[in-house]
Structures are given as structure tokens and as C-alpha cells.
Design an enzyme around this catalytic site. Sequence first.
Site, short mmCIF file in Angstrom:
data_model
loop_
_atom_site.label_atom_id
_atom_site.label_comp_id
_atom_site.label_asym_id
_atom_site.label_seq_id
_atom_site.Cartn_x
_atom_site.Cartn_y
_atom_site.Cartn_z
N TYR A 7 -9.77 -9.84 -8.52
CA TYR A 7 -8.84 -10.26 -9.57
C TYR A 7 -9.26 -11.56 -10.25
O TYR A 7 -8.52 -12.10 -11.05
CB TYR A 7 -7.44 -10.44 -8.99
CG TYR A 7 -6.86 -9.17 -8.42
CD1 TYR A 7 -6.45 -8.13 -9.26
CD2 TYR A 7 -6.75 -8.98 -7.06
CE1 TYR A 7 -5.94 -6.96 -8.76
CE2 TYR A 7 -6.24 -7.81 -6.54
CZ TYR A 7 -5.84 -6.80 -7.39
OH TYR A 7 -5.34 -5.63 -6.88
N HIS A 58 -1.91 3.16 -6.44
CA HIS A 58 -2.79 2.00 -6.27
C HIS A 58 -2.88 1.19 -7.56
O HIS A 58 -3.01 -0.05 -7.51
CB HIS A 58 -4.18 2.47 -5.84
CG HIS A 58 -4.94 1.44 -5.07
ND1 HIS A 58 -4.50 0.91 -3.88
CD2 HIS A 58 -6.11 0.81 -5.34
CE1 HIS A 58 -5.37 0.02 -3.44
NE2 HIS A 58 -6.34 -0.08 -4.31
N HIS A 108 -4.44 -8.61 2.39
CA HIS A 108 -5.90 -8.61 2.51
C HIS A 108 -6.32 -9.56 3.62
O HIS A 108 -5.92 -10.73 3.63
CB HIS A 108 -6.56 -9.07 1.20
CG HIS A 108 -6.47 -8.06 0.10
ND1 HIS A 108 -6.70 -8.38 -1.23
CD2 HIS A 108 -6.19 -6.73 0.11
CE1 HIS A 108 -6.55 -7.29 -1.97
NE2 HIS A 108 -6.24 -6.28 -1.18
N ARG A 148 0.00 -1.08 -7.62
CA ARG A 148 -0.26 -2.21 -6.70
C ARG A 148 -1.15 -3.23 -7.38
O ARG A 148 -0.92 -4.44 -7.28
CB ARG A 148 -0.91 -1.67 -5.42
CG ARG A 148 -1.39 -2.73 -4.41
CD ARG A 148 -1.77 -2.03 -3.11
NE ARG A 148 -2.77 -2.71 -2.32
CZ ARG A 148 -2.51 -3.61 -1.37
NH1 ARG A 148 -1.26 -3.98 -1.12
NH2 ARG A 148 -3.48 -4.16 -0.68
N ARG A 157 0.87 -1.17 0.00
CA ARG A 157 0.00 0.00 0.00
C ARG A 157 0.90 1.22 0.00
O ARG A 157 1.99 1.21 0.56
CB ARG A 157 -0.90 0.02 1.23
CG ARG A 157 -1.86 -1.16 1.32
CD ARG A 157 -2.68 -1.10 2.60
NE ARG A 157 -3.63 -2.22 2.67
CZ ARG A 157 -3.37 -3.38 3.25
NH1 ARG A 157 -2.18 -3.58 3.82
NH2 ARG A 157 -4.27 -4.34 3.28
N LYS A 203 -2.35 -2.87 7.65
CA LYS A 203 -3.63 -2.52 8.28
C LYS A 203 -3.86 -3.38 9.52
O LYS A 203 -3.51 -4.56 9.54
CB LYS A 203 -4.78 -2.74 7.29
CG LYS A 203 -4.96 -1.60 6.31
CD LYS A 203 -6.24 -1.79 5.52
CE LYS A 203 -6.52 -0.58 4.62
NZ LYS A 203 -7.75 -0.75 3.84
#
Length: 304
Positions: free
Chosen positions: A284, A249, A275, A252, A153, A177
Amino acid sequence: MNSAARIEAFLEMMSAERGAAENTLSSYRRDLEDASEAIGGGLAGAGAENIRAYLDDIAARGFAPTSQARKLSAIRQFFKFLYAEGLRGDDPTGTLDSPRKGRPLPKTMTEAETGRMLDRAAEEAGGGAPDDDRLAALRLHALVEVLYATGLRVSELVGLPVTVALRDDRFFMVRGKGDKERMVPLSAKARAAMRAWLSERATRPAFADSPYLFPASSDSGHLSRQVFARDLKGLAARAGIASAKISPHVLRHAFASHLLQNGADLRAVQQLLGHADISTTQIYTHVLEERLVRLVNDHHPLAD
């Protein structure tokens, strides 16, 4: 305790107990304060009909379904907190439906476009530019090579500690995160670009005591996301790629798409991207579907 105080208490809980990132907390604050201002009497005392009217209002104001869903998610979590703390005896969001939203395919770049942009960054970094231009070119080359090699990120990338480059390992740990750590790989090109940047960085006394790989005279002490995004768009334009379609992004997304196109497993890509849920990575699946069609067309004996 009024609505403003209860929002503060909720944000403190999200920070202390769940390790929410600063960007996440800022987003919650904006969404909750907007809702509280729009709902007469404040958010904490609102009923289901008040919240439904607010959601209808933001839809009428032209907010995208994804933005509406994000705002409702923040409100849901706020009321779950109030209920769990005994500050309310009910949860008025329980009967509310989430806005319908599509699953748009992420913007990405082809392998050829990505290669062209990386080649341009390497060319500029290797040129005989004046000191300040050379510094910026070496930094940008390191940033794009590391981003494409790792899929970080943008907030993780600009905040990398300098120890990542000093160790010069093929892998490193990054804290993402929810304060979760994950291991990401570094390509040989990314490591070489980081070494070149580190050598130039070492010549700048102003950077000597900075703990960050990409220091800057900002409030955070490191390069801002906005500056990197601007520099990336400029690089794309110089490489002959429409800058409007390029952002950190997007690079990424290119990292993930190109891995899948070349045979990577969706679960492995999930872990590399950080994730928490595989459903997030499933944006994806179109890449996997294209790969399967190509596999059948190339190898099935009855294929045309």
C-alpha cells in the site's frame, strides 16, 4: 517412511505446532503432492537438481511467478522440517533461487464506488422483499458493512461467532492466521446492519442453535466464502460497478487503502489487517506516496 508419509508428518507438525489454518494446510498439501508426483522417486528423496527441474517445468507450464514462489516456499519448509527431524542430512533447497516476481498493486475500489455499493446493500435490506429475499438482503448488508468496517479476511468474516453481534461493542477480537488474535473496530453502520440481521436471524428456528453469526447448511456450518463472493459480485453489478473487478479481497484492500488515504499510519493498518510482517502491508505504499504528493502540492508555499 515414504514421501507421502513424510508429507503427512509435515502437515501434522504445521497444524499442531504452528497452528496453520485449514486453507494453508490444503495449499501445502496440493503443492507438495504435485511436486512429489512430478519428481521421480518422490519429493522426500529429491536432490537440488530434481527440484530445479521441477521449477523449470512449472514455469514452462505457464504458472505465474507468484505461484512458482509459493510452491518453492512450501518445498523449502518441507525440507527444513525433514532436516530438523533428522530424516535428511541435508537441505537441497539451500542453493535454489526464488523466482523473480513483481509487486502488482492490489485491485481496490474508490471511496465513491464503495459508498455506492454499501448504499445499494442498505436499500435492498430496507425494502419490502419476500421472506427469503429479505433474509439474503439483510445478511449481505451485514456482511459488506462489517467487511468494509474491519478489513477482515473473508474466512474470518464468514466464520464470525454470533457473540460478536450479541455484545454490540465498538470493537471485537478476531482469531486470524496462525491462531493469532487481534482487535478490530466496528462502525455505527456495521453495528446497525448486524443488529438488523440478528433480528431476522432470530426468526429462523433452523439458526437457533448455531454458534455462527452467518449460519448455513454447509459442512462448516457457516456461510461459505464462495457464496459470499458470488452474492457480492451480484450486488456490485446492481450498483453499476463491473462485477469482474469485485471480490471480498478487493473490499479488504479498499478498507486499507481508504484508511491510508485519509491519514492512517501504515503500522496501524498492518495491525488491523493482521499482517505478521510490515513488508506485506507495504503493497500500500503507493497510497502513502500519493498522499505525500497531495500534501506537498496543497500546502508547500512554492507549489504550483
